[in-house]
Structures are given as structure tokens and as C-alpha cells.
Write an enzyme that holds these catalytic residues in place. Structure first.
Site, mmCIF file in Angstrom:
data_model
loop_
_atom_site.group_PDB
_atom_site.id
_atom_site.type_symbol
_atom_site.label_atom_id
_atom_site.label_comp_id
_atom_site.label_asym_id
_atom_site.label_seq_id
_atom_site.Cartn_x
_atom_site.Cartn_y
_atom_site.Cartn_z
ATOM 1 N N GLY A 191 -6.625 -8.135 12.585
ATOM 2 C CA GLY A 191 -5.398 -8.518 13.281
ATOM 3 C C GLY A 191 -5.477 -9.897 13.902
ATOM 4 O O GLY A 191 -4.489 -10.629 13.963
ATOM 5 N N ASN A 224 3.067 -0.279 9.551
ATOM 6 C CA ASN A 224 4.065 -0.063 10.585
ATOM 7 C C ASN A 224 4.513 1.392 10.547
ATOM 8 O O ASN A 224 5.445 1.768 11.203
ATOM 9 C CB ASN A 224 5.259 -1.021 10.451
ATOM 10 N N GLU A 279 0.814 -0.964 4.729
ATOM 11 C CA GLU A 279 1.845 -1.997 4.738
ATOM 12 C C GLU A 279 1.222 -3.246 5.344
ATOM 13 O O GLU A 279 0.872 -3.256 6.520
ATOM 14 C CB GLU A 279 3.058 -1.550 5.555
#
EC number: 3.5.4.30
Length: 177
Positions: free
Chosen positions: A102, A110, A125
Site C-alpha cells: 500500500g 475494495n 481488485e
């Protein structure tokens, strides 16, 4: 209650929880790291003028034998885990992006909920929030599963993504109102 790495290991040994293939290094203090698989799917924007909930969308899918895939800036892509996960009816799991990933600007998932009784590969995703491309190594630990006990009786997952293999396209058009 969130399961510890020790409890996860015990459930794996007892075959109560199944994750294959899996190495010991993937088991963390309170999660299991999952690796990026070689199958990918993206919406074919050359064939779609608008994305609709009411009909199937045309996708482009591929499996790569390359060691990496490059995700262009501001691009969305469906990917899959290398691992297949089989949850018993009393466990649920949350898919979380790894912090180190991240921090590179790669958003993972999500829709990070895995229902009790799920059996299949996890579709991820992916979104590159950067102005630069991100090179994604196939087989690299990219996300983690956090497991929790479910209290009371629960019917196992019987949804449209049960037994999914590879990155799986949205089937929202099959939902009832």
C-alpha cells in the site's frame, strides 16, 4: 475473535482450514499472506461505452508466463491469488492489502470479505494510484487474509463466486433486486 498464527497453523494441520499451495513463511502472527497469481482480467474499454449493473460487461483476460506484470498509472485490474482457500462454515476472512504494498500506492481490494464456506481462489481488485507504472512480481506476497470465528449457526456460502478459479469478472447483473 481474530485467529492467531498459531491457531491458523493448527486449523491447517487438522485440515479444518485449507490453503494451497502454502509455505510456513506465509503464516503471520494473526494472518496468512497470499501471493499474486498469473491470471488477470480488465474491462475491455474498446467494447464498452458505459459499465452497467444490468448486463454482462466484456472483459479481456490473460494468463502470463512472465515473471512480472506492469500496472499502468491510474489503472484498475482484477488479479487472483496463487492460493486456493477453503473456509469451514464457522470461519470468515477479510482480505487486506499488505502495508508495504500500500505504501507504494497500490490499492488492493475494495470488496475484501470472504464468507464462511467459500472455496476458491481470491479475486483481487488492484488499483495503481500513482502517476508511475508499478511492476508487480508474480508469486510475490501481495495481500493477507485475517480469519475470524463466526458465532452461531451459519449456512455456507453458495454464491455465484463459489469455486472460482483465476481472476473472476463481476456477475452483478445476476443479482436479484
Amino acid at each position: 475473535m481474530i485467529l492467531s498464527g498459531k491457531t491458523i497453523s493448527e486449523k491447517l494441520t487438522e485440515k479444518e482450514l485449507e490453503i494451497t499451495p502454502l509455505t510456513e513463511e506465509q503464516i503471520q502472527p494473526a494472518s496468512v499472506d497470499l501471493r499474486l497469481g498469473p491470471h488477470f482480467v480488465t474491462i475491455d474499454d474498446s467494447k464498452e461505452a458505459v459499465i452497467s449493473f444490468e448486463r454482462p460487461i466484456r472483459y479481456r483476460e490473460w494468463t502470463t508466463s512472465d515473471e512480472t506484470i506492469v500496472l499502468p498509472p491510474h489503472t484498475f485490474l482484477l488479479a487472483t491469488t496463487m492460493e486456493t482457500v477453503k473456509l469451514p462454515n464457522h470461519l470468515t476472512a477479510f482480505v487486506e492489502g499488505r502495508s508495504s504494498v500500500g505504501r507504494l500506492g497500490l490499492f488492493i481490494q475494495n470488496a475484501g470479505w470472504v464468507d464462511p464456506g467459500f472455496n476458491g481462489q481470491i479475486t483481487l481488485e488492484l488499483f495503481n494510484a500513482n502517476r508511475l507504472p508499478i511492476e508487480l512480481p508474480i508469486g510475490r506476497r501481495i495481500c493477507q487474509l485475517v480469519f475470524a470465528e463466526v458465532t452461531g449457526e451459519v449456512a455456507p456460502y453458495q454464491g455465484k463466486y463459489l469455486f472460482q478459479k483465476g481472476a473472476t469478472m463481476s456477475e452483478i447483473y445476476k443479482d436479484a433486486f
